[in-house]
Structures are given as C-alpha cells and as structure tokens.
Design an enzyme around this catalytic site. Structure first.
Site, short mmCIF file in Angstrom:
data_model
loop_
_atom_site.label_atom_id
_atom_site.label_comp_id
_atom_site.label_asym_id
_atom_site.label_seq_id
_atom_site.Cartn_x
_atom_site.Cartn_y
_atom_site.Cartn_z
N ASP A 156 0.88 -1.40 0.06
CA ASP A 156 -0.06 -0.02 0.03
C ASP A 156 0.94 1.33 0.07
O ASP A 156 0.74 2.14 0.94
CB ASP A 156 -0.83 0.00 1.33
CG ASP A 156 -1.84 -1.47 1.35
OD1 ASP A 156 -2.07 -1.90 0.21
OD2 ASP A 156 -1.80 -1.82 2.53
N GLU A 164 -11.25 0.95 -2.92
CA GLU A 164 -10.41 1.45 -1.67
C GLU A 164 -9.35 2.31 -2.00
O GLU A 164 -9.23 2.67 -2.93
CB GLU A 164 -10.53 0.20 -0.86
CG GLU A 164 -9.35 -0.86 -1.50
CD GLU A 164 -9.45 -2.31 -1.21
OE1 GLU A 164 -10.01 -2.63 0.39
OE2 GLU A 164 -8.57 -3.14 -1.66
#
Length: 502
Positions: A21, A189
């Site tokens: 991420d 997301e």
C-alpha cells in the site's frame, strides 16, 4: 548482487520485496514513501529516494501500535493498514488507519524522525485508507474507504471535512463515490486525494489486492459529482493487480505513478510507471504514455538518467552492540526486555512457547526477497530447561525453522515445520550437538521452496514458503521456552544474505 545492465533504464519492480500500500510525495528535490506495516513494529516504514527508482529505508514513523497491551502479542492482519504521507506547513504528516479503532495521525519535521505520538483523528470501525487534502481556500478534507469486515460496508469512498491540523472532524461525512453504481467495480478502496487545475482528483484502486486495477475520479468539488476512468490494468502483462499507490511529479515536468503488485509469498512489490496528462485532462499511465494500452511497463528510461541499484530490501547484520539493525521488525510491539544487550552477537530472551512460532511475541523479521536467496546465521542457545529452542524461520501462515533446542538428553540441531491446520510441529531432522551452537543456512529457490543446512548437513523439509496475513513471508529469528524460563536466551551472530537478482 547483479544489477540492471542498462544504465539508461530501470526495471520493475523497483523494490522486489514487500512494500504494501505505498504512498509517496516529493518535497524539494527528494522523494519520500510510506507503506503499511500491519502487526509488525516499529511500524510505518519511511523510505527516501533522489531518483524515484532506488529507495533507502531511513526509519519508521510509528514505534508501536496502540493500545500497547493489545499489540504485545502478534495481531496478524490487524494494526496499521494503508497510510498516506503529505507535507504541509513545515511538517510531514502520516495518516494511517487501524481498522479496529479508526484513523490516526503522526507528524515530524524530519521524515527520519522523531515522530509524534499517534493522535486519533477519526474514531470508528472499518474506516480505512485515509488521505488528507489541504485546499487553497484554507479548508481541509479527508478521504477514506471502508472495510466490510468491520464496518459492514465497502466499495464506497467517503470525504469528511477536518481541521488543518488534522486533530478533529469539522462536519458530516459524505459518501462521494459508490462503486456499486459503477459497472464491474468491486472493492473500491485505497483512495488518494489531489487537486490539479481547479479540479479534485481521487486515485483509487478497485477489484481486489491480487486482481485489481487503478481507477481515477475527478470532480469540480471535493464532494462530487465524480466521473471516472480506468487508467492502469494488467492487460497482456504478467503484472497482476497493478494498482494502489501515488501520483508524484518529479519537479522537472515529469509525472510518475508508484503502485504495488501482489506477488503472494513475496508480498506487494513496488513498481514505477510513467504518467502523463492527456489533452482531455485525464491522466494516462504505463504503456499508454507512449500510445499503447493502459498496462504496466517492465522497463523504462530512468526519470533522471540514473543507474538502478539493488532491488531488494534484504540486509546482512553483524548485530553491532548486541542490537538488531533497523531492517528488522518485531512481530508484535517491541518488548524492551527482549534483547540482551551484551555479546557475543545478539541475545534474544525467550518467549513463552505454546508450540507455534506464529504466536510468539519476541520474533524479529525482515521481508523475504522477491528473488532466489540464501542466508546463514550462527544460532546458539543458553538454556537449562528441556524444550527451550532458538532458530531462524521462514515465517508465513505456514512456517519452517532450523536451529537449536534442548532435550532431556542434551542439545540438538533441529529442522521442523508447521502448517496452519496442524495441531503441533512436524520434526523433520535432528542432529545431536556437543555444544549449544551451530551455523544454520536457509535457501529459497525461484518457487520459494526451502532447504536448510545444519552445519554441513543439508536438509530438505519438502516445504514451500507461503504468505502471511496481508504480508509476504519473512526470515525470522526467535527464541522460546515452554516454561517461560528467564535464563533461556537465543544468541544470533553474523547474519549474511545473498540475493540472486535477475
């Protein structure tokens, strides 16, 4: 280590190891990157680069997750999820979610630290992947996603006004993008918030960690309405799920997109894509910059013409001063009493052993390289109780380890493994020892198959490494005692690692 042979280009992935991420920014002429750390501590690793292709870890923004007592044991899959990094008003801000608590903020004047204690900006279950935006009119906004496992909702992107210091919300949250209303859009997301030419941009991945794509949304206001395009997908490449990351301008008129690819046992490796703004105002990425399809490039001219260095995060360690180097992370919040600060090597006090290395708190890990590798370490055991043990493990949801343990008959070298559904470890090999130490080697091939050496004896446990919970596998050091014996100490010295970069 073999480096890229063409000095005028770089090769993806630029970090072939677990950098989950990623988010990145440019401040002046340097680039800074942060990544998820989940249950490991210290958390929020911070990297720096001068050229966007070679990155050096300079520290961590989070000493350990809170509450401290809860994270004193490994909380696999919990802790720090996808963070963002921004620079505003002279401070670096890292905003990160704990899906079981809410959104936290830490700040620092220097990205190498020290960083502030975490402040809870937005409490709530399942609020994930936050990113702030400071607008020119003085207003500040936070965008975030949702985790259905905690919040009961997902595939949504939400914007909430907050104060400029990121201390508290200032108004109601608004769902600005509903993935269920977009054909084929699932698991939206990881949003990142930007403003360009008077328009608001949300870069957000969709489709899942291993199989997703990158979407970009734009609107005339922070609250919409947003239109969207898919700007990067696997296409005809072998780069599955190329998404979730950061748009960075290089300060010289160029634009780039950093993102991950999920390589399973090796974690989420870091890629760099060229990016440009088309005549219609939308960004294009990867091969599309040169007129091709919106898919990743595997090789591209370097942003600044620099030569690419090593693509691994693996590092040797001589445990100077009896301490582990900064490339190791604990599998739980660090215990100040875990490391014995006197030599030889590093002493690691034993965790109370329930027979499963995944449950031990005093475990030091570094990410498994994304290429075939071999490592060696000297393992010794100071012990007076049968069952005490110390070793090096290839640690994921399943694990295998090699090292030393005490039995009723004396000391022995051992190789053992445990699969997630096993009730106990499977002992593969034992060798009696006349002294409580041995040089242990571990080798992983291109398919992550594991072999050990105990001194000069080779052992094939018929074990293939697998990923952990939201993280890749790790090389891990541990010491354990079934009685919690205070005198049980594992000692580790001269850790070496060689990666066959290709």
């Amino acid at each position: 280590m073999t480096l890229v042979d063409d000095a005028s280009s770089y090769r993806n992935p630029i970090i072939d190891a677990d950098v989950p991420d990623p988010d990145a920014i440019r401040v002046g002429d340097r680039f800074y990157l942060v990544a998820s750390s989940f249950h490991r501590a210290p958390g929020l690793p911070i990297f720096v680069s001068d050229d966007l292709i070679t990155w050096e870890r300079i520290g961590y923004a989070l000493e350990g997750s809170t509450p401290t007592a809860w994270f004193a044991q490994p909380r696999h899959g919990g802790g720090v999820w996808a963070p963002s990094i921004r620079h505003h008003d002279g401070l670096f801000h890292v905003v990160y979610p704990d899906p079981d608590q809410g959104v936290f903020v830490v700040t620092a004047a220097d990205p190498a630290g020290p960083w502030s204690e975490p402040h809870l900006l937005l409490p709530g279950l399942g609020i994930i992947d936050p990113c702030p935006l400071w607008d020119e009119d003085g207003r500040t906004y936070l965008v975030h996603g949702w985790a259905r496992s905690r919040a009961g909702r997902k595939n949504l992107v939400t914007v909430i006004p907050v104060d400029a210091g990121l201390r508290h919300p200032l108004g109601p949250a608004v769902d600005v993008i509903d993935g269920d209303r977009i054909e084929g859009c699932t698991t939206l997301e990881g949003p990142k918030f930007y403003k360009r030419d008077g328009e608001y941009w949300i870069f957000a991945p969709a489709g899942g960690v291993a199989t997703g794509w990158q979407s970009v949304f734009r609107a005339p206001t922070p609250f919409g309405p947003y239109e969207h395009r898919i700007t990067l997908a696997q296409g005809e490449t072998e780069v599955n799920g190329p998404h979730q990351g950061a748009w960075v301008d290089d300060g010289r008129g160029g634009d780039w997109f950093l993102h991950f690819q999920d390589r399973g046992v090796y974690g989420r490796v870091l890629h760099l894509q060229p990016m440009a703004w088309a005549a219609d105002g939308w960004p294009v990425m990867g091969a599309a910059v040169g007129g091709g399809d919106a898919q990743p490039v595997l090789r591209h001219p370097s942003p600044f013409g620099t030569t690419q260095g090593s693509r691994t995060l693996a590092r040797p360690d001589d445990f100077a001063g009896g301490r582990p180097g900064g490339h190791w992370q604990w599998e739980a919040n660090a215990d100040p009493h875990a490391v014995v600060g006197t030599g030889p090597g590093m002493g690691l006090r034993a965790s109370l052993d329930g027979g499963n290395v995944r449950t031990l708190a005093r475990v030091l890990s570094q990410n498994l390289p994304g290429q075939p590798c071999s490592a060696q370490i000297e393992v010794a055991l100071e012990s007076s109780s049968p069952g005490d043990r110390a070793g090096i493990a290839v640690l994921g949801r399943d694990y295998a380890w090699a090292g030393v343990r005490r039995t009723d008959a004396g000391m022995e070298a051992v190789v053992a493994m445990r699969f997630r559904d096993d009730q106990s470890e499977r002992v593969v090999a034992t060798i009696p020892l006349t002294e409580p130490r041995i040089r242990v080697g571990v080798r992983l091939d291109a398919d992550a198959r594991v072999r050990f050496t105990l001194g000069t004896t080779s052992v094939d446990p018929q074990f293939t490494a697998v990923e952990g919970h939201w993280v890749g596998a790790a090389l891990s050091l541990f010491s354990a005692s079934p009685y919690g014996a205070p005198d049980a100490i594992g000692r580790f010295a001269d850790f070496t690692i060689d990666v066959r970069e290709r």
